[in-house]
Design an enzyme around this catalytic site. Structure first.
Site, PDB file in Angstrom:
ATOM      1  N   CYS A 156       0.856  -1.110  -0.017  1.00  0.00           N
ATOM      2  CA  CYS A 156      -0.098   0.027  -0.075  1.00  0.00           C
ATOM      3  C   CYS A 156       0.839   1.335   0.103  1.00  0.00           C
ATOM      4  O   CYS A 156       1.531   1.457  -1.027  1.00  0.00           O
ATOM      5  CB  CYS A 156      -0.955  -0.194   1.193  1.00  0.00           C
ATOM      6  SG  CYS A 156      -2.187   1.399   1.182  1.00  0.00           S
ATOM      7  N   ASP A 213      -9.382  -3.180  -7.327  1.00  0.00           N
ATOM      8  CA  ASP A 213      -8.726  -2.188  -6.299  1.00  0.00           C
ATOM      9  C   ASP A 213      -9.459  -1.057  -6.702  1.00  0.00           C
ATOM     10  O   ASP A 213      -9.278  -0.157  -7.512  1.00  0.00           O
ATOM     11  CB  ASP A 213      -7.431  -1.963  -6.371  1.00  0.00           C
ATOM     12  CG  ASP A 213      -6.643  -0.997  -5.372  1.00  0.00           C
ATOM     13  OD1 ASP A 213      -7.267  -0.361  -4.560  1.00  0.00           O
ATOM     14  OD2 ASP A 213      -5.512  -1.392  -4.933  1.00  0.00           O
ATOM     15  N   HIS A 245      -7.949  -4.328  -3.108  1.00  0.00           N
ATOM     16  CA  HIS A 245      -6.735  -3.483  -2.396  1.00  0.00           C
ATOM     17  C   HIS A 245      -6.437  -4.465  -1.209  1.00  0.00           C
ATOM     18  O   HIS A 245      -7.128  -5.191  -0.688  1.00  0.00           O
ATOM     19  CB  HIS A 245      -6.937  -2.249  -2.160  1.00  0.00           C
ATOM     20  CG  HIS A 245      -6.032  -1.540  -1.390  1.00  0.00           C
ATOM     21  ND1 HIS A 245      -4.871  -1.038  -2.206  1.00  0.00           N
ATOM     22  CD2 HIS A 245      -5.582  -1.220  -0.561  1.00  0.00           C
ATOM     23  CE1 HIS A 245      -4.005  -0.495  -1.396  1.00  0.00           C
ATOM     24  NE2 HIS A 245      -4.358  -0.185  -0.225  1.00  0.00           N
TER      25      HIS A 245
END
Length: 276
Positions: A156, A213, A245
């Site tokens: 991330c 995502d 995600h």
């Protein structure tokens, strides 16, 4: 924050224990890696303005270990990131995850993602890159790391940093970026984003992204892929069509075992192929 206050603050900062408050409750199938046969725990990394806490894991015996920098999500160096370090150590690496938000705040104690984002938004890229330089130096001097076998991986927020640090430090042999943001506005704190360094990148990076995502549009992934094609890095991007995600985050409902395991195997092969 003044320099004196900053020094005092980071000198007393400690590493998170357990999982970040904002990610509770923890997914029932969370992966837990023991520390048997390892040296694992909190360490202090000397940096320009004092020391920052980090988590280090490495084999209990041996020396000259390949180094992997493990870069946190927005939740900091909590239990999941520490566990990833232990997984690397079981594979023979010295893995180090420095707490890169420590000057701006302790995100592990914040209960909402919105609060955490406010802290993370204050973190300058230049500070992060400098701290990672210091962490790499510490790994060689104090953790029996091999300077010639340096790898990086991040998740991330850390996925974005993986791209940027690999452009910053030519000594990085290879990197693996997990669903890191690729585009953004140029600001004083974040002057460049991965798409801006893609065409001149020399370090081979494997990007692992989710087709579902909602925070990283596929058109930005394709834009990155297109710019990488003109670089000499031989970087690659894999998109898992059904993955959301944070599909590697085994402590969250977003975890997708199939894609996570495939990505972990690809990471190991990528590092071996490129000498990490």
């Amino acid at each position: 924050m003044t320099e004196i206050t900053r020094r005092k603050f980071i000198a007393t900062a400690t590493l998170a224990t357990g999982f970040a408050l904002a990610v509770q409750p923890i997914y029932a199938q969370v992966i837990t890696t023991d520390a048997k046969g390892l040296v694992a725990g909190a360490v202090k990394i000397p940096v320009k303005d004092g020391e920052i806490p980090a988590y280090r894991a490495m084999p209990a015996t041996g020396k000259n270990f390949p180094i992997v920098l493990v870069i946190q999500e927005i939740f900091g160096v909590h239990e999941h990131i520490q566990d990833v370090c232990r997984r690397f150590a079981k594979l023979g690496y010295v893995a180090i995850a420095p707490e890169l938000f420590v000057r701006q705040g302790d995100v592990s104690k914040l209960s909402s993602v919105d609060e955490i984002r406010q802290v993370v938004a204050k973190v300058p890229d230049a500070q992060v890159l400098s701290d990672l330089d210091a962490t790499t130096e510490w790994a060689v001097k104090s953790a029996q790391g091999n300077a010639g076998k340096l790898g990086i991986t991040g998740f991330c927020w850390g996925g974005r940093i993986t791209w940027l640090y690999s452009a910053h430090n030519p000594k990085v042999k290879a990197g693996v970026a997990w669903y890191g943001r690729l585009v953004g506005d140029a600001t004083e704190l974040t002057p460049k984003h991965p798409v801006d360094i893609a065409s001149t990148l020399k370090v081979p990076i494997l990007g692992l992204y989710g087709g579902q995502d909602t925070g990283i549009p596929l058109d930005t992934v394709e834009q990155m892929r297109s710019r990488l094609a003109s670089s000499s890095s031989k970087s690659e991007i894999i998109v898992y069509p059904d993955a959301p995600h944070a599909f590697f985050a085994d402590y969250r409902p977003s975890y997708r075992e199939k894609e996570a395991l495939d990505g972990w195997q690809r990471l190991q092969a990528w590092f071996k192929r490129h000498g990490v």
